[in-house]
Design an enzyme around this catalytic site. Structure first.
Site, short mmCIF file in Angstrom:
data_model
loop_
_atom_site.label_atom_id
_atom_site.label_comp_id
_atom_site.label_asym_id
_atom_site.label_seq_id
_atom_site.Cartn_x
_atom_site.Cartn_y
_atom_site.Cartn_z
N ARG A 11 0.79 -1.27 0.07
CA ARG A 11 0.15 0.10 -0.13
C ARG A 11 1.04 1.12 0.08
NH1 ARG A 11 -2.29 2.71 5.00
NH2 ARG A 11 -3.84 4.25 4.24
N HIS B 192 -2.93 10.88 1.15
CA HIS B 192 -2.03 10.62 2.63
C HIS B 192 -1.70 11.98 3.15
CE1 HIS B 192 -0.53 7.37 5.43
NE2 HIS B 192 -0.13 8.40 6.01
N GLU C 94 -7.04 8.11 6.67
CA GLU C 94 -7.24 8.79 8.27
C GLU C 94 -7.63 10.32 8.28
OE1 GLU C 94 -3.81 8.25 10.83
OE2 GLU C 94 -3.90 5.78 10.61
N ASN D 46 -6.76 1.33 10.47
CA ASN D 46 -5.58 1.58 10.97
C ASN D 46 -5.71 1.58 12.59
OD1 ASN D 46 -4.85 1.99 8.29
ND2 ASN D 46 -4.30 4.16 8.61
N TYR E 277 -3.52 1.36 16.57
CA TYR E 277 -2.19 1.52 17.14
C TYR E 277 -2.49 1.39 18.69
CZ TYR E 277 -0.06 2.73 12.75
OH TYR E 277 0.20 3.09 11.53
N GLU F 72 -3.04 -0.52 8.58
CA GLU F 72 -2.00 0.07 9.07
C GLU F 72 -1.85 -0.69 10.63
OE1 GLU F 72 -0.84 4.16 9.57
OE2 GLU F 72 -1.26 4.44 7.39
#
Length: 459
Positions: free
Chosen positions: A77, A121, A166, A294, A296, A361
């Site tokens: 990606r 992005h 995002e 995504n 985290y 991600e």
């Protein structure tokens, strides 16, 4: 030892972003982006670092693709830099900018690696920001034109197209608390940016579909929002507010064709939403084939009348306290809680059924042991903490699949150490180490670990 196997055809890959790795900031007609401007503004980025050179991927892409193939990646990606395609964000297409992505796409396909494109992005052309950026409705319309131009050139070879990465970060970090480009601090601008980003997605998705795109999607960074005290009514109200600002303000219009009533009521208390027009929500809800996730770290909140709130969540001052992370942390200061990924995937699959998911991600910044500090000798890069993080989150993803979540793949963030936005080059997320002075690439122990995961399709 038994193997925790993933489904057949599960997609294993890695992800990057244009401004973080490409460099070549003025090559072949590329125009300036908001991140070029932001990184040159004193005090905005750690030690004044910029993406001018980054990983020099623009000139070294062939070597990087060879490393991807060595690791066995099935997908890669990457994002297209809008300022390379239209230096001013509008007008004639720059063929030299598209030439690079032509070469990259062909190199990937020659190695059997499926390209997954992200059209935006965060590197908005500065000329568009000068006209209001994402607070200006016209930016959404220009984005659809740009998306069409890229598909016209690459659509014969690329199957999977995602519009935005995002939008929460673009809107709230860029226009809310100002820690990302363009660095504004205005709740009204943040909400306008949310809407115009989503509108841009909808218009671009329709344009891509009309042009014959095979798979169209968007990537978001939903939060697993948890109450400090699950039995506290105040804390549960804080969860509802933060979840609305982080998750439902994006997911509901995308997948239900309407903003949530409670979120709109909150927005109206801060700004008159003149940017919202009749029919917009229907445009935003253009059908998608894939939702990129995504993830985290989790977010823990408490409802407190003296809560400090956060500019990235407009209207939370005096209502919400964002709790500091506890336990082992990454170098970004982020809490490590793989179970949050399971909860998040299961929640989205339950609340918004019918859309396949992909982890686009997931990864962590840690300090690596390199050179003579490495226990296995010079030239090794040891990152056991990263391996533990990835292992835990892959197990969490597998658990979600076992609970019925339609999860199609996993893309590690990131392929390469790179420019980490406001953190500059001091945070390393890559599974491949980059020496920024020599541009030498060295696969870390996590890269070799991931290579084995891919080869066995499991843990």
């Amino acid at each position: 030892m038994s193997t925790l196997r993933f489904p057949d055809n599960f997609v294993w890959g890695a992800a990057t972003a244009a401004y973080q790795i490409e460099g070549a900031a003025t090559d072949d007609g590329r125009g300036p982006s908001i991140w070029d401007t932001f990184s040159r503004t004193p005090g905005r980025v750690h030690q004044g670092h910029t993406g001018d050179v980054a990983c020099d991927h623009y000139h070294r892409y062939a070597d990087d693709v060879a490393l991807m193939a060595e690791l066995g990646l099935a997908a890669y990606r990457f994002s297209v830099a809008w300022p390379r395609i239209q230096p001013d964000g509008t007008g004639p297409v720059n063929p030299r900018g598209l030439d690079f992505y032509d070469r990259l796409t062909d190199a990937l396909l020659a190695r059997g690696i499926d390209p997954i494109v992200t059209l935006y992005h965060w590197d908005l052309p500065q000329a568009l920001q000068d006209r209001g950026g994402w607070t200006n409705r016209e930016t959404a319309e220009h984005f659809a034109t740009y998306a069409t131009a890229v598909h016209t050139r690459l659509g014969d070879r690329i199957r999977t197209w995602t519009t935005l990465n995002e939008p929460w970060c673009s809107a709230y970090l860029g226009y809310g608390n100002g820690v990302h480009a363009p660095g504004e601090q205005d709740p009204g601008a943040a909400f306008a940016a949310v809407h115009h980003l989503l509108l841009g997605h909808g218009l671009a998705a329709r344009a891509l579909r009309a042009a014959g795109a095979d798979t169209v999607g968007i990537t978001i960074n939903p939060a697993d929002v948890r109450a400090a005290d699950p039995d506290s009514a105040a804390d549960k109200a804080a969860v509802r507010l933060v979840d609305g600002l982080h998750n439902r303000i994006f997911l509901d219009p995308l997948l239900r064709a309407a903003y949530p009533d409670d979120v709109l009521e909150h927005v109206v208390r801060l700004v008159e939403p003149t940017f919202l027009r009749d029919g917009d929500e229907k445009l935003i809800a253009a059908p998608i084939d894939l939702l990129g996730i995504n993830y985290y770290a989790p977010t823990y909140v408490a409802g407190r009348p003296d809560g400090a709130g956060d500019g990235a969540y407009p209207g939370t001052v005096g209502a919400v306290e964002f709790l500091p992370p506890v336990g082992p942390l990454t170098d970004m200061g982020w809490m490590i809680e793989p179970a949050g990924l399971t909860r998040l995937l299961e929640r989205i699959a339950t609340d918004y059924p019918g859309v396949p998911l992909m982890i686009t991600e997931n990864g962590a910044a840690f300090g690596d042991k390199t050179g003579t500090d490495a226990p296995d000798g010079v030239g090794q890069v040891m990152d056991a903490d990263r391996i533990a993080y990835l292992d835990g989150h892959l197990r969490a993803a597998h658990e979600a699949i076992s609970r019925g979540v339609d999860l199609r793949g996993y893309l590690v963030w990131s392929l390469l150490d790179n420019f980490e936005w406001a953190e500059g080059y001091r945070r390393r997320f890559g599974i491949i180490h980059v020496d920024y002075l020599t541009q030498r690439r060295t696969p870390k122990s996590s890269a070799r670990w991931y290579q084995e995961v891919i080869s066995r399709n499991g843990l």
